[in-house]
Design a protein around this motif. Structure first.
Motif, PDB file in Angstrom:
ATOM      1  N   UNK A  29       0.848  -1.202   0.000  1.00  0.00           N
ATOM      2  CA  UNK A  29       0.000   0.000   0.000  1.00  0.00           C
ATOM      3  C   UNK A  29       0.884   1.253   0.000  1.00  0.00           C
ATOM      4  N   UNK A  30       0.942   1.920  -1.141  1.00  0.00           N
ATOM      5  CA  UNK A  30       1.841   3.074  -1.277  1.00  0.00           C
ATOM      6  C   UNK A  30       1.574   4.160  -0.243  1.00  0.00           C
ATOM      7  N   UNK A  31       0.325   4.255   0.220  1.00  0.00           N
ATOM      8  CA  UNK A  31       0.001   5.318   1.179  1.00  0.00           C
ATOM      9  C   UNK A  31       0.447   4.938   2.592  1.00  0.00           C
ATOM     10  N   UNK A  36       7.936   4.866   0.541  1.00  0.00           N
ATOM     11  CA  UNK A  36       7.553   5.762  -0.550  1.00  0.00           C
ATOM     12  C   UNK A  36       7.847   7.227  -0.250  1.00  0.00           C
ATOM     13  N   UNK A  37       8.063   7.535   1.022  1.00  0.00           N
ATOM     14  CA  UNK A  37       8.504   8.888   1.352  1.00  0.00           C
ATOM     15  C   UNK A  37       9.876   9.143   0.713  1.00  0.00           C
ATOM     16  N   UNK A  38      10.755   8.143   0.784  1.00  0.00           N
ATOM     17  CA  UNK A  38      12.096   8.274   0.166  1.00  0.00           C
ATOM     18  C   UNK A  38      11.971   8.314  -1.372  1.00  0.00           C
ATOM     19  N   UNK A  39      11.074   7.501  -1.887  1.00  0.00           N
ATOM     20  CA  UNK A  39      10.861   7.495  -3.340  1.00  0.00           C
ATOM     21  C   UNK A  39      10.447   8.900  -3.814  1.00  0.00           C
ATOM     22  N   UNK A  40       9.533   9.516  -3.075  1.00  0.00           N
ATOM     23  CA  UNK A  40       9.084  10.869  -3.463  1.00  0.00           C
ATOM     24  C   UNK A  40      10.218  11.878  -3.367  1.00  0.00           C
TER      25      UNK A  40
END
Ligand code: HEC
Ligand code: HEC
Length: 241
Positions: A29-31, A36-40
């Motif tokens: 779950x991306x959220x 995904x914080x690092x990905x962003x």
């Protein structure tokens, strides 16, 4: 014939298959996956214009297409230098030689974010490193490392990651050590970390020498692990305990 020639990699499973159902859901779950914080952050950095030189995106337009699949082919031998480079090494090469900026540095927030971002562009694609040709000596060195007993506990990587797969160790379930989700978010680190950081933890676990981030030893090992993980999907950013 082809079947007989297949390495043990044919049965190697992703580390994600050994997660608790709750963590597996969180990873998917991306959220809710903190990685995904690092990905962003990496995506932002990719477009950011440095004080001098060009933004990565100027040379790598449409990264979702142009860099999709790149991570599946690392580590690989750099044709110009003959050195084995992992994805971090290739990013640093571009950063220094093409963007003409100082290297980010191993385990820096920037390099982790950039690596997580670029690897995430290959999510779901099968690992496909070359293990023959120029890569062969590195692959063989990694294999020898994997099979060698080491440390005060006198254990090889193989004894745990082939021999004890599925067994519990200090609350973890031992996997094949595929490493297809790195950089990964580890609860113990409270952060994203590189595969080499994970390898250092395993070396420490058996009281063996911890090699440096980006060392030839861990690069060769990374290539061997990636070869074993052939056809497993890239899962960066994975979540681990
Ligand atoms: C001046 C142009 C230029 C800049 C700026 C640049 N690159 Fe590159 N990059 C290249 C070229 C040329 C290659 C090698 C050709 C190729 O593999 O597509 C390359 C290769 C790569 C690869 C390997 C792709 C593959 O398929 O193996 C990655 C990853 C990469 N660059 C990331 C970055 C990142 C991250 C930045 C910013 C820090 C950056 N590049 C900045 C030109 C550039
Ligand atoms: C005493 C057993 C033991 C030994 C020896 C050992 N490890 Fe591990 N390793 C673990 C455990 C436990 C974990 C965490 C659970 C898991 O993912 O397998 C782990 C995790 C890993 C992971 C992360 C897998 C993932 O998907 O997150 C990799 C990669 C790995 N080990 C590689 C190695 C390598 C290479 C060596 C040899 C230098 C090694 N390990 C030695 C027990 C061991």
């Amino acid at each position: 014939m082809a079947l007989l020639a297949l390495p043990a990699a044919a049965q190697v499973k992703s580390g994600s298959e050994f997660l608790s159902p709750g963590m597996a859901r969180q990873q998917a779950d991306e959220t809710r996956n903190p990685g995904f914080f690092w990905v962003e952050q990496g995506e932002g950095l990719f477009s950011a214009r440095p004080p001098q030189g060009q933004a990565c995106i100027v040379c790598h337009a449409e990264p979702r297409q142009s860099l999709r699949g790149a991570a599946t082919r690392y580590p690989q031998v750099d044709a110009a230098s003959g050195k084995l480079l992992n994805l971090e090494g290739r990013i640093e090469q571009c950063r220094v030689e093409r963007q003409t900026q100082p290297a980010f540095g191993h385990e820096s927030a920037e390099l982790l974010a950039m690596t997580a971002y670029i690897a995430s562009l290959s999510r779901g694609l099968p690992m496909d490193v070359a293990t023959d040709g120029a890569a062969k000596p590195f692959y063989e060195a990694g294999k020898a490392f994997f099979e060698r007993r080491q440390g005060q506990l006198n254990l090889s990587c193989q004894q745990c990651h082939d021999g004890l797969v599925g067994q519990k160790l200090r609350g973890d379930t031992i996997s094949h050590g595929a490493g297809t989700g790195y950089p990964a978010y580890r609860l113990e680190w409270n952060s994203v970390g590189s595969l080499h950081r994970r390898l250092r933890a395993c070396s420490l676990g058996v009281r063996a020498t911890q090699f440096d981030f980006g060392s030839p030893e861990y690069l060769a090992l990374e290539l061997y692990l990636a070869g074993r993980a052939k056809d497993l999907p890239v899962e960066t950013p994975a979540i681990r305990r």
